[in-house]
Write an enzyme that holds these catalytic residues in place. Structure first.
Site, short mmCIF file in Angstrom:
data_model
loop_
_atom_site.label_atom_id
_atom_site.label_comp_id
_atom_site.label_asym_id
_atom_site.label_seq_id
_atom_site.Cartn_x
_atom_site.Cartn_y
_atom_site.Cartn_z
N ILE A 1 107.44 102.71 -25.70
CA ILE A 1 106.42 102.93 -26.74
C ILE A 1 104.94 103.05 -26.03
CG2 ILE A 1 107.73 101.97 -28.72
CD1 ILE A 1 105.86 99.45 -28.52
N ARG A 2 104.74 103.01 -24.94
CA ARG A 2 103.64 103.09 -24.26
C ARG A 2 102.86 104.40 -24.46
NH1 ARG A 2 105.05 101.69 -19.03
NH2 ARG A 2 104.49 99.60 -19.59
N GLY A 3 103.66 105.59 -24.67
CA GLY A 3 103.02 107.03 -25.01
C GLY A 3 102.45 106.95 -26.41
N ASP B 1 104.49 106.44 -15.26
CA ASP B 1 104.53 106.07 -16.71
C ASP B 1 103.30 104.95 -16.78
OD1 ASP B 1 105.61 106.08 -19.34
OD2 ASP B 1 105.97 104.15 -18.67
#
Length: 414
Positions: free
Chosen positions: A350-352, A269
């Site tokens: 919320i990295r995506g 991730d």
């Protein structure tokens, strides 16, 4: 065999104090005589020499550019690589905006992963650095300066500026944590009260690219170190109560073969993008690849010259896109839809969302536009989200179809 050696220590010491070289005659079996030249003892000068070197010594270990080496290790041109568009796009977008967070490339063996990544080094433009600084400090950006350079700037010191190509550093699988992060000379710190730091690979890769081949075989604790440094932009080394930090802002590029194992989901991730490549099935393309490789092996210099114009054109395009990036905007409506896609896919964190917005802006800049379009998002969102969907470590990574289906539903393109 016994040696009849005469005592000459007192004469040697007396003459060394005057800086002379003393000939010592040592009879061997009373037949032949061997004359040795004894250099004066330099122990007293070691301490000031080491103090003068400190961190600066590492700057002398950098690899010379290919031109200086006479193309001792020719690199296959990036623009000559056939196919693998997904991988090439991910690499280019990360060069345009390093804050995307790197790229993980997984694919079958023999598909050109390492060749493509190393070919990227040819496309990297030059950057301004503080001369003789082992951390590639930016002469104008305080966030990209080492502590030493920042203190010199505050003191009003004028520093010489040099230009160098953006570095690309290979991380070997057998590297230790000290080699990666750097080491502190505890003896020097205790005896002289000076922070003597020997920079590691993270320092050398600052403002450049750090490439880890077979990253899925690397020890998990080293992967954690790399990802933490890449995310924070700083590397901190602590030994025996002594702490030293330096900038370590680099693009982390990893490659691997899924047959040899996958990264843990929480580590996967942390990579901004994930590219999957497969073996080319078209016989004509396979013949073209074999033909090009044969021509390159026979005469690398001539082959590279044929692609020199396209290489320079792509480099200039990347440079212009980096300048244009600050002007690119994503409309509020599209940002909401990106977040809706992430929510519908049940993406953790919320990295995506952040990576997708950055990648879409980088693609728009690469295309010479200041507005992000749905097509830009459609092209990059599978690369940004597919590796964040896996909840079970034993499950396979989605090839992007689920992401595209949800995209079409949210954007009304069904």
């Amino acid at each position: 065999m016994a040696l009849n050696m005469r005592t000459v220590s007192s004469n040697v010491v007396a003459q060394q104090q005057h800086g002379a070289r003393t000939p010592v005659r040592v009879p061997v079996n009373a037949k032949s005589v061997v004359t040795l030249r004894v250099a004066p003892f330099q122990g007293a000068a070691v301490v000031p020499q080491r103090a003068a070197l400190q961190v600066r010594a590492a700057a002398a270990t950098e690899v010379k550019p290919e031109k200086e080496l006479g193309q001792a290790r020719p690199i296959f041109p990036f623009t000559a690589i056939v196919g693998q568009d997904e991988m090439k796009l991910a690499l280019i977008l990360n060069v345009i905006d390093p804050k995307i967070g790197g790229v993980m490339i997984m694919g079958d063996r023999g598909t050109g992963k390492s060749t493509t990544i190393r070919a990227l080094a040819d496309l990297l433009p030059e950057m301004k650095v503080v001369a003789s600084d082992p951390f590639n400090s930016d002469p104008s950006d305080p966030e990209l300066m080492s502590e030493e350079v920042r203190n010199r700037v505050k003191a009003g010191e004028q520093m010489s500026v040099a230009s160098k190509k953006i570095p690309m550093v290979d991380l070997p699988l057998g590297a230790t944590e000290d080699r990666v992060c750097g080491t502190i000379d505890i003896e020097k710190a205790l005896t002289e009260g000076v922070k003597a730091f020997e920079p590691g690979l993270l320092a050398k890769a600052n403002r450049g690219i750090l490439y880890v081949d077979e990253v899925n075989l690397l020890d998990d604790h080293l992967v954690d170190v790399l990802l933490d440094s890449a995310a924070s932009g700083w590397n901190t080394v602590e030994r025996e109560g002594i702490s030293i930090s330096h900038p370590a802002r680099f693009i982390l590029v990893g490659s691997g073969n899924p047959e040899e194992g996958e990264l843990r989901p929480q580590l996967l991730d942390r990579f901004g993008m994930h590219a999957q490549i497969g073996t080319v099935k078209d016989p004509r393309l396979r013949v073209q690849i074999v033909s090009q490789r044969g021509t390159f092996d026979e005469n690398p210099a001539s082959f590279r010259k044929d692609y020199e114009a396209s290489q320079n054109a792509l480099t200039n395009r990347i440079v212009e896109a980096s300048k244009l990036l600050k002007q690119v905007e994503v409309s509020y409506e599209y940002r909401v839809k990106i977040s809706q896609i992430c929510s519908d896919l049940n993406v953790d964190g919320i990295r995506g969302d952040i990576v997708t917005n950055r990648a879409a802006k980088a693609l728009a800049a690469f295309e010479g536009r200041t507005e992000v379009t749905p097509e830009d998002i459609y092209r990059v969102i599978p690369l940004c989200l597919r590796h964040r969907l896996r909840k079970d470590p034993l499950a396979e990574i989605d090839d992007g179809d689920r992401v595209r289906e949800v995209f079409k539903k949210v954007f009304g393109m069904e």
